[in-house]
Design a protein around this motif. Structure first.
Motif, PDB file in Angstrom:
ATOM      1  N   ILE A  44      42.986  42.096  39.874  1.00  0.00           N
ATOM      2  CA  ILE A  44      43.615  41.321  39.036  1.00  0.00           C
ATOM      3  C   ILE A  44      42.980  41.207  37.606  1.00  0.00           C
ATOM      4  O   ILE A  44      41.809  41.504  37.717  1.00  0.00           O
ATOM      5  CB  ILE A  44      43.807  39.844  39.691  1.00  0.00           C
ATOM      6  CG1 ILE A  44      42.441  39.250  40.013  1.00  0.00           C
ATOM      7  CG2 ILE A  44      44.743  39.736  40.808  1.00  0.00           C
ATOM      8  CD1 ILE A  44      42.471  37.886  40.724  1.00  0.00           C
ATOM      9  N   PRO A  45      43.566  40.830  36.703  1.00  0.00           N
ATOM     10  CA  PRO A  45      42.843  40.740  35.395  1.00  0.00           C
ATOM     11  C   PRO A  45      41.653  39.626  35.649  1.00  0.00           C
ATOM     12  O   PRO A  45      41.808  38.753  35.969  1.00  0.00           O
ATOM     13  CB  PRO A  45      44.032  40.196  34.360  1.00  0.00           C
ATOM     14  CG  PRO A  45      45.156  40.704  34.915  1.00  0.00           C
ATOM     15  CD  PRO A  45      45.024  40.436  36.474  1.00  0.00           C
ATOM     16  N   MET A  46      40.547  40.214  34.772  1.00  0.00           N
ATOM     17  CA  MET A  46      39.441  39.324  34.800  1.00  0.00           C
ATOM     18  C   MET A  46      39.597  38.060  34.302  1.00  0.00           C
ATOM     19  O   MET A  46      38.888  36.889  34.596  1.00  0.00           O
ATOM     20  CB  MET A  46      38.051  40.198  34.046  1.00  0.00           C
ATOM     21  CG  MET A  46      36.827  39.405  34.441  1.00  0.00           C
ATOM     22  SD  MET A  46      35.429  40.517  33.850  1.00  0.00           S
ATOM     23  CE  MET A  46      35.311  40.509  32.173  1.00  0.00           C
ATOM     24  N   ASN A  47      40.591  37.905  33.221  1.00  0.00           N
ATOM     25  CA  ASN A  47      40.676  36.622  32.361  1.00  0.00           C
ATOM     26  C   ASN A  47      41.738  35.792  33.202  1.00  0.00           C
ATOM     27  O   ASN A  47      41.941  34.733  32.671  1.00  0.00           O
ATOM     28  CB  ASN A  47      41.338  36.998  31.086  1.00  0.00           C
ATOM     29  CG  ASN A  47      42.612  37.591  30.920  1.00  0.00           C
ATOM     30  OD1 ASN A  47      43.197  38.093  31.970  1.00  0.00           O
ATOM     31  ND2 ASN A  47      43.221  37.718  29.799  1.00  0.00           N
ATOM     32  N   THR A  48      41.990  36.110  34.359  1.00  0.00           N
ATOM     33  CA  THR A  48      42.793  35.227  35.106  1.00  0.00           C
ATOM     34  C   THR A  48      41.789  34.609  36.237  1.00  0.00           C
ATOM     35  O   THR A  48      42.498  33.547  36.928  1.00  0.00           O
ATOM     36  CB  THR A  48      44.034  35.997  36.120  1.00  0.00           C
ATOM     37  OG1 THR A  48      43.491  36.828  36.971  1.00  0.00           O
ATOM     38  CG2 THR A  48      44.891  36.498  34.894  1.00  0.00           C
ATOM     39  N   ILE A  49      40.617  34.754  36.580  1.00  0.00           N
ATOM     40  CA  ILE A  49      39.966  34.650  37.267  1.00  0.00           C
ATOM     41  C   ILE A  49      39.574  32.956  37.237  1.00  0.00           C
ATOM     42  O   ILE A  49      39.582  31.842  37.999  1.00  0.00           O
ATOM     43  CB  ILE A  49      38.624  35.076  37.479  1.00  0.00           C
ATOM     44  CG1 ILE A  49      38.804  36.823  37.820  1.00  0.00           C
ATOM     45  CG2 ILE A  49      37.461  34.605  38.779  1.00  0.00           C
ATOM     46  CD1 ILE A  49      39.389  37.040  39.097  1.00  0.00           C
ATOM     47  N   GLY A  50      38.999  32.577  35.854  1.00  0.00           N
ATOM     48  CA  GLY A  50      38.640  31.132  35.388  1.00  0.00           C
ATOM     49  C   GLY A  50      39.827  30.241  35.746  1.00  0.00           C
ATOM     50  O   GLY A  50      39.763  29.214  36.253  1.00  0.00           O
ATOM     51  N   PRO A  51      40.933  30.681  35.149  1.00  0.00           N
ATOM     52  CA  PRO A  51      42.123  29.649  35.433  1.00  0.00           C
ATOM     53  C   PRO A  51      42.491  29.457  36.967  1.00  0.00           C
ATOM     54  O   PRO A  51      42.872  28.362  37.226  1.00  0.00           O
ATOM     55  CB  PRO A  51      43.241  30.112  34.760  1.00  0.00           C
ATOM     56  CG  PRO A  51      42.629  31.014  33.473  1.00  0.00           C
ATOM     57  CD  PRO A  51      41.268  31.624  34.166  1.00  0.00           C
TER      58      PRO A  51
END
Length: 67
Positions: A44-51
């Motif tokens: 999964i895209p790394m920038n979706t982990i935080g959300p």
């Protein structure tokens, strides 16, 4: 917020999350993996982990089982 020490309570709470969210929470908080490692492992895209973590933490705080 208070830390939940009872592993069974944690398991039940994580079981209530959508599978993908629960897996991100498990890997980050229980296994100590980085965003990059989780991204690579789960594809999964790394920038979706935080959300995902933010949404899951919010849900867990709202539904925390009190002992």
């Amino acid at each position: 917020y208070s830390r939940i020490e009872d592993r069974e309570t944690v398991r039940l709470m994580l079981d209530a999350l959508p599978d993908a969210d629960a897996e991100v929470v498990r890997q980050y908080h229980l296994e100590g993996r980085t965003y990059r490692q989780i991204s690579e492992q789960l594809q999964i895209p790394m920038n979706t982990i935080g959300p995902i973590l933010s949404r899951a933490r919010s849900w867990l705080r709202q539904h925390q089982v009190r002992s």
